[in-house]
Design an enzyme around this catalytic site. Structure first.
Site, short mmCIF file in Angstrom:
data_model
loop_
_atom_site.label_atom_id
_atom_site.label_comp_id
_atom_site.label_asym_id
_atom_site.label_seq_id
_atom_site.Cartn_x
_atom_site.Cartn_y
_atom_site.Cartn_z
N LEU A 18 -0.54 -13.55 -2.21
CA LEU A 18 -0.71 -12.50 -1.20
C LEU A 18 -1.96 -11.68 -1.53
O LEU A 18 -2.07 -11.11 -2.61
CB LEU A 18 0.51 -11.58 -1.16
CG LEU A 18 1.87 -12.29 -0.94
CD1 LEU A 18 2.96 -11.25 -0.71
CD2 LEU A 18 1.80 -13.28 0.20
N ARG B 14 -8.19 2.37 -2.44
CA ARG B 14 -8.42 3.20 -3.64
C ARG B 14 -9.53 2.65 -4.54
O ARG B 14 -9.97 3.33 -5.47
CB ARG B 14 -7.12 3.37 -4.41
CG ARG B 14 -6.25 4.47 -3.78
CD ARG B 14 -4.81 4.36 -4.21
NE ARG B 14 -4.66 4.53 -5.65
CZ ARG B 14 -3.57 4.17 -6.33
NH1 ARG B 14 -2.56 3.62 -5.69
NH2 ARG B 14 -3.51 4.36 -7.62
N LYS C 209 -10.55 -5.90 -2.25
CA LYS C 209 -10.06 -5.61 -3.61
C LYS C 209 -9.94 -6.84 -4.50
O LYS C 209 -10.37 -6.81 -5.66
CB LYS C 209 -8.70 -4.91 -3.52
CG LYS C 209 -8.06 -4.68 -4.86
CD LYS C 209 -6.95 -3.66 -4.84
CE LYS C 209 -5.65 -4.24 -4.38
NZ LYS C 209 -4.54 -3.28 -4.57
N GLY D 5 4.21 -5.81 5.49
CA GLY D 5 5.08 -5.93 4.33
C GLY D 5 4.97 -7.28 3.64
O GLY D 5 4.44 -8.24 4.19
N GLY E 267 10.07 -1.22 -7.45
CA GLY E 267 11.39 -1.57 -6.92
C GLY E 267 12.35 -1.71 -8.09
O GLY E 267 11.99 -2.28 -9.12
N ASN F 232 -45.04 -16.80 -14.71
CA ASN F 232 -44.48 -17.84 -13.83
C ASN F 232 -44.49 -17.45 -12.37
O ASN F 232 -44.23 -18.27 -11.51
CB ASN F 232 -43.05 -18.18 -14.26
CG ASN F 232 -42.13 -16.97 -14.23
OD1 ASN F 232 -42.58 -15.84 -14.47
ND2 ASN F 232 -40.88 -17.18 -13.93
C1 UD1 Z 1 5.92 -4.50 -4.69
C2 UD1 Z 1 7.44 -4.70 -4.60
C3 UD1 Z 1 8.12 -3.84 -5.65
C4 UD1 Z 1 7.56 -4.12 -7.02
C5 UD1 Z 1 6.05 -3.95 -7.02
C6 UD1 Z 1 5.49 -4.37 -8.35
C7 UD1 Z 1 7.77 -5.12 -2.22
C8 UD1 Z 1 8.24 -4.58 -0.93
N1 UD1 Z 1 7.86 -4.33 -3.28
O1 UD1 Z 1 5.70 -3.15 -4.29
O2 UD1 Z 1 9.52 -4.10 -5.64
O3 UD1 Z 1 8.17 -3.26 -7.97
O4 UD1 Z 1 5.45 -4.77 -6.00
O5 UD1 Z 1 4.12 -4.05 -8.42
O6 UD1 Z 1 7.34 -6.25 -2.28
N2 UD1 Z 1 0.57 -7.57 0.71
C9 UD1 Z 1 0.10 -8.33 1.76
N3 UD1 Z 1 0.50 -8.03 3.03
C10 UD1 Z 1 1.38 -7.05 3.29
C11 UD1 Z 1 1.85 -6.26 2.21
C12 UD1 Z 1 1.44 -6.55 0.93
O7 UD1 Z 1 -0.68 -9.25 1.56
O8 UD1 Z 1 1.71 -6.85 4.47
C13 UD1 Z 1 0.15 -7.89 -0.66
C14 UD1 Z 1 -0.73 -6.81 -1.23
O9 UD1 Z 1 -2.10 -7.10 -1.04
C15 UD1 Z 1 -0.38 -6.86 -2.71
C16 UD1 Z 1 1.06 -7.37 -2.73
O10 UD1 Z 1 1.28 -7.95 -1.47
O11 UD1 Z 1 -1.18 -7.79 -3.40
C17 UD1 Z 1 2.07 -6.30 -3.05
O12 UD1 Z 1 2.08 -5.34 -2.01
P1 UD1 Z 1 2.21 -3.79 -2.30
O13 UD1 Z 1 2.22 -3.07 -1.02
O14 UD1 Z 1 1.23 -3.37 -3.32
O15 UD1 Z 1 3.69 -3.71 -2.92
P2 UD1 Z 1 4.24 -2.57 -3.87
O16 UD1 Z 1 4.49 -1.35 -3.09
O17 UD1 Z 1 3.40 -2.46 -5.07
#
Ligand code: UD1
Ligand code: CA
Length: 455
Positions: A17, A24, A31, A89, A150, A378
């Site tokens: 993903l 940020r 990123k 999500g 989580g 050069n």
């Molecule tokens: C997620 C977990 C959480 C865990 C944490 C660990 C979920 C809902 N929660 O939270 O339980 O403790 O990681 O770091 O999964 N992404 C997409 N598309 C989206 C949403 C996210 O590609 O629609 C990718 C983001 O780029 C990222 C990854 O998924 O690489 C995680 O997403 P992020 O929103 O950072 O999840 P967390 O809130 O960190």
């Protein structure tokens, strides 16, 4: 791509993903394209997926990010990129790779493009319970500061659900077992579980971790695999980017040392993910290896040298303060000394350039000696031109070689020459103003100036 199967005969698909701007980071670059040890974060995760034996790899990215697509093509040829138009999500993101999931029979691992420290071994451990019948395997760690993660909820020692921070009760927030985010899913259940995940939660997002509660409700097996918190660390800003860099540098230094290189002060040496160091290499303090450097056996890299895109054959010594730029090839036993810059140039076996030189777009023959301060001119302001120096030639100090130009084998160029015409083999070339000595000239000059005579 050839299908790679684990010993149990199960194929592995990796979904990475990588959607999200990473605001940020305050950057124009997506990123996941920020680099750690010379390799993009996405490149690290793709390397781990390949290392774990994934025969099918898919990356979920924001639509229209050509640079992300190019990185995927370079790091994991044959991998697919699925666009996720809206960021709804992690479960929604995984489903953006629906076409890849539908082709998948056995094991699926889901990794995050901004979690570059995850290793192939960890992905392999994460998928292992699937072979034993688990429908879902999660990666988890215990921490005293779980805020933001989580929480992994259990009952009588079995996992029941993962609760996101935003949705957790006060009691659930006390839980210190956290979800690292990465997950393994059995291909048999994946699409069904993912398809049933809703978005009725505080964030209004489709949460991938909800697959756990759904699997439990179906009576399926859910496994928890432990991981070091540091390895699961995500990168959201440049402070965390530096933390990831430090962790990967430590791994690379250790691997170099265990591979037979002596790093006198390892914490001052910076390597790239693709740096190759041979046996009995000595690296003095404060050396930087940029991408694409290969160092043969028994080489010495003296302090404060900077290398990128360079190949050192066996028994080469460089520095202190050497700079090797892309295309530098130093053949066996050649020697580059202090304040010498080499770009797109090949030094033959035993050739030497020991002091204060710039050698670019050049071919230097075996055993040639390039004197202090020699410069290859050069670049004429428009084009780059080549310089060829034959085997055994001797270039006197402070020579300017105005390319295109060649110096034949065994030739000698007098110090201070500006060489604009080719020098035949075994010739002696002197290209400098003739020296004139005026007897008593200095004394006469002082007289004219009214200065005190010295002798
Ligand atoms: C997620 C977990 C959480 C865990 C944490 C660990 C979920 C809902 N929660 O939270 O339980 O403790 O990681 O770091 O999964 N992404 C997409 N598309 C989206 C949403 C996210 O590609 O629609 C990718 C983001 O780029 C990222 C990854 O998924 O690489 C995680 O997403 P992020 O929103 O950072 O999840 P967390 O809130 O960190
Ligand atoms: Ca995150």
């Amino acid at each position: 791509m050839t299908a790679i199967l684990d010993p149990g005969g199960r194929s592995l698909t990796a979904i990475v993903l990588a959607a999200g701007k990473g605001t940020r980071m305050r950057s124009d670059l997506p990123k996941v394209l920020h680099r750690v040890a010379g390799r993009t974060m996405l490149g690290h995760v793709l390397a781990a997926a390949r290392g774990a034996g994934a025969s099918r790899i898919a990356v979920v990215a924001e639509p229209g990010q050509a640079a992300v697509e190019a990185e995927v093509a370079a790091s994991a040829p044959g991998a697919r990129v699925h666009p996720q138009a809206e960021r709804l999500g992690t479960a929604h993101a995984v489903l953006a790779a629906r076409e890849t999931l539908a082709e998948t029979g056995d094991d699926i691992v889901i990794a995050f493009g901004d979690t570059p420290l995850v290793t192939a071994e960890t992905l392999t451990r994460l998928r292992a319970p699937l072979a034993a019948g688990a429908a879902v395997a999660i990666l988890a760690f215990e921490t005293d500061s779980p805020t933001g993660y989580g929480r992994v909820l259990t009952q009588n020692g079995s996992v029941t659900a993962i609760r996101e921070e935003k949705d957790a009760s006060d009691e659930e927030r006390q839980v210190r077992l956290c979800n690292a985010g990465l997950m393994a899913l059995s291909g048999r259940y994946a699409l069904d579980l993912l398809g049933r995940i809703g978005n009725h939660n505080a964030a209004g997002e489709y949460y991938l971790p909800d697959a756990v509660a759904l699997a439990v409700a179906d009576g399926l097996m859910v496994a928890v695999v432990n991981v070091d918190e540091a390895e699961a660390q995500g990168v959201n800003d440049r402070v965390q980017l530096a933390v990831a860099e430090a962790a990967i540098q430590q791994r690379l230094r250790r691997a170099a040392q265990l591979g037979g290189a002596t790093l006198i002060a390892p914490e001052t040496v910076f390597l790239s993910s693709d740096t190759v160091l041979g046996r009995d290499v000595l690296v003095e303090p404060h050396v930087i290896f940029g991408p694409k450097v290969t160092v043969g056996d028994r080489c010495i890299i003296h302090a404060f040298s900077h290398l990128e895109g360079a190949t050192l054959e066996d028994g080469v010594a460089i520095g202190p303060y050497a700079r090797l730029r892309p295309g530098a090839v130093l053949e066996e036993g050649s020697r580059i000394g202090n304040f010498v810059e080499i770009k797109n140039a090949r030094l033959g076996p035993g050739a030497k350039a020991n002091h204060l030189s710039y050698l670019g777009d050049s071919e230097i023959g075996a055993g040639a000696n390039v004197g202090a301060g020699t410069i290859t001119c050069n670049y004429d302001g428009t084009n780059k031109h080549r310089t060829a120096i034959g085997a055994g030639a001797f270039i006197g100090s402070n020579t300017a070689l105005v390319a295109p130009v060649s110096v034949g084998a065994g030739a000698i160029v007098g110090a201070g020459s500006v060489v604009t015409a080719d020098v035949p083999a075994d010739a002696l070339a002197v290209g400098r103003a003739r020296q004139v000595n005026r007897p008593d000239g200095a004394r006469l000059w002082r007289q004219v100036k009214g200065l005190k005579t010295k002798s």
